[in-house]
Structure formats: C-alpha cells, structure tokens
Design an enzyme around this catalytic site. Structure first.
Site, PDB file in Angstrom:
ATOM      1  N   GLY A  87       0.804  -1.026   0.158  1.00  0.00           N
ATOM      2  CA  GLY A  87       0.006  -0.038   0.033  1.00  0.00           C
ATOM      3  C   GLY A  87       0.915   1.410  -0.014  1.00  0.00           C
ATOM      4  O   GLY A  87       2.026   1.220   0.288  1.00  0.00           O
ATOM      5  N   THR A  88       0.284   2.278  -0.624  1.00  0.00           N
ATOM      6  CA  THR A  88       0.906   3.601  -0.606  1.00  0.00           C
ATOM      7  C   THR A  88       0.126   4.666  -1.011  1.00  0.00           C
ATOM      8  O   THR A  88      -1.196   4.437  -1.321  1.00  0.00           O
ATOM      9  CB  THR A  88       2.227   3.566  -1.664  1.00  0.00           C
ATOM     10  OG1 THR A  88       2.925   4.601  -1.653  1.00  0.00           O
ATOM     11  CG2 THR A  88       1.653   3.335  -3.076  1.00  0.00           C
ATOM     12  N   THR A  89       0.458   5.954  -1.044  1.00  0.00           N
ATOM     13  CA  THR A  89      -0.153   6.933  -1.604  1.00  0.00           C
ATOM     14  C   THR A  89       0.502   7.803  -2.493  1.00  0.00           C
ATOM     15  O   THR A  89       1.705   8.407  -1.948  1.00  0.00           O
ATOM     16  CB  THR A  89      -0.987   8.008  -0.635  1.00  0.00           C
ATOM     17  OG1 THR A  89      -1.817   7.040  -0.013  1.00  0.00           O
ATOM     18  CG2 THR A  89      -1.646   8.923  -1.127  1.00  0.00           C
ATOM     19  N   LYS A 120       9.796   6.827  -2.693  1.00  0.00           N
ATOM     20  CA  LYS A 120       8.855   6.464  -3.973  1.00  0.00           C
ATOM     21  C   LYS A 120       8.699   7.291  -5.012  1.00  0.00           C
ATOM     22  O   LYS A 120       8.193   7.068  -5.752  1.00  0.00           O
ATOM     23  CB  LYS A 120       7.511   6.330  -2.918  1.00  0.00           C
ATOM     24  CG  LYS A 120       7.445   5.140  -2.141  1.00  0.00           C
ATOM     25  CD  LYS A 120       5.966   5.140  -1.433  1.00  0.00           C
ATOM     26  CE  LYS A 120       5.828   4.277  -0.131  1.00  0.00           C
ATOM     27  NZ  LYS A 120       4.463   4.156   0.426  1.00  0.00           N
TER      28      LYS A 120
END
Length: 285
Positions: A87-89, A120
């Site tokens: 997961g990430t944003t 990222k």
C-alpha cells in the site's frame, strides 16, 4: 474317465449355468448379495461418502518436495505462501511552468512496516521523475530498465528526452508484462516541447495524460477531497499545499500509508525536493 465324470460337480446344483442350459433359455441365477447389501443400509453408504469427502478436504496438497528427515514441520513446508499486500499514496499535479510530485514514505509488507522512510519518487532523467506504487521490486526493476533505455536515447538525441518518451517506455514494459507485474506508476516532469506533464500508468499498462493523478491504496480515501479542492491554473505554492494536504489525509485514513511526506518540484530552472516529518503533517488523526 467314468470316475472323473462322476466326480465333476453339477453346474446346475452349484448355481451356475452351463453353455447348453443358456442356449436353452434358462433363467440367470440371482447373485448371492446385491451392491447395496455389500455397502449396508443407505445411511451407512452416505456416511462412507461423507468420510471420503472429509478426508479429501483435509488432505494437505504437496506444494514442494521434502527430503527425508527434513527438520521442519509439515505445515511450514507444505502450506502455500500467502501473497504480501502492499500500500502507498502517490500524487502528481501540473502547474504553469512545471509539475509537483508527492508521496508518503511507508513501505509495508502486510501488517508489518518494512521501511518508514522509503523513497517512492525515483529520478528517471534530469527533469523526469516517477512515483511508484504496488510491488517495490517490480517498480524498481521497471525504473532501472527505463533509466537505461532513456539514457541511451538521450545520448543519441544529444539533448534531454521528452516526458512523453519516458512515459511510453514505462507503458511498453508495464503492458507487455501486465500479467507478471504489480506496478502502478505516475510519470511526471518538464521538457521544452510541452512543459510540465503528468502521465498516469495504472495496473495493466494504460497511459493517460492528466492535469493531476493519484495512485496507491490511499488514493481511494481522498478522491472526493481532491475533486473538491483541485482548481485548474494553480500556482506552485498552491499545488504544494494541495498535494501535502491530500496525502496527509490519505495517511490518516489508510493503514498502509504513513511515515513522512516527500515532495519534488520540477521546473525549467531545476529540481526542488522537500520533506515533511511525521509529527509536522498538515493533517493528522
């Protein structure tokens, strides 16, 4: 011969039919016990079928070969490994004169935070960056290939490559390997042809140019906030406030997003990087 013939048993007496009696149309004898008789009552047959089904369901499939005398438990060796959830944003926005990229810094492997200060946002070329989401290994491998190909392309051109070329390289690799990769990408940067550009490459390898793009597991929590907050023609400062506020909300709501907020501003004049620590976020739970 007479004695041997007398000692031979009579087929009719033994319950068998001789070829001669069959030819005459004699009736076939009934078997001593039917199939239902062998299995018992209908309830017993149902219980036997149920027991066989339970045995098949409880049987552990052979996942890999085990050497004799293996010291590990059977469930450790035979049980199939579960997929790791990630997961990430990530986010990027165009403005007049460049682009702003933003991402959180949490790298998670299921419920475990493997890295709370990861990067990222990766540099692809002098003024081209990519925001990575999905499998860290897959996106890092893709970025490495594109950096190699784009560097060779820039040497052949004798000038900086375009953002569209970098996005197209990412799309080719992502689309041709879409069944083997888990990679959601946002390619953004500045070039002398079209200025600031943002390209979204979600899972599957589609390439779309957008005024802003979001990705990762945290993006679903902030789609309404972004729709209500985004305005075309925002300045660089407004775009920075916009992405920081949006990613901070996603970090507060998504358990797989967290850590710090990293931002990168790409313009004609150069690159500006910044970071907001976890205890100084513009929004918190």
């Amino acid at each position: 011969l007479a004695q041997a013939a007398a000692a031979r048993p009579d087929p009719a007496a033994a319950g068998e039919l001789s070829p001669r009696s069959v030819a005459k149309g004699a009736a076939m004898p009934k078997p001593a016990m039917s199939m239902m008789g062998l299995m018992g009552t209908p309830n017993v047959a149902a219980e036997m079928l149920k027991a066989e089904a339970e045995a098949e369901a409880n049987e552990v499939p052979l996942m890999r070969y085990v050497e004799p005398g293996c010291p590990y438990r059977e469930d450790d060796v035979m049980a199939p490994e579960q997929a790791v959830s990630t997961g990430t944003t990530i986010m990027a926005v165009e403005f007049d004169g460049g682009v702003v990229l933003c991402a959180d810094t949490r790298t998670s492997t299921g419920d475990y935070v493997a890295n709370r200060a990861s990067r990222k946002i990766s540099k692809v070329h002098d003024k081209i960056f990519v925001c990575r989401s999905g499998s860290a290994a897959d996106t890092q491998a893709l970025t490495g290939f594109v950096v190699n190909y784009l560097g060779q392309h820039a040497v052949e051109l004798g000038k900086l490559p375009s953002v569209n070329t970098a996005a197209n390289l990412f799309q080719i690799l992502a689309y041709n390997n879409k069944e083997r990769l888990m990679a959601g990408l946002i390619v953004a940067g500045w070039d002398e042809k079209k200025g600031g550009q943002v390209y979204s490459i979600p899972l599957g390898g589609t390439r779309i140019r957008l005024p802003y793009a979001i990705g990762g597991s945290g993006s679903m929590y902030i789609s309404g906030l972004i729709d209500s907050s985004y305005r075309p023609g925002m300045t660089k400062a407004e775009c920075l406030d916009f992405v920081r506020k949006s990613v901070a909300h996603a970090m507060a709501l998504d358990g797989s997003s967290g850590g710090m907020i990293r931002t990168v501003v790409v313009t004609k004049d150069g690159i500006e990087e910044d970071v907001i620590l976890g205890d100084k976020l513009p929004y918190g739970p």
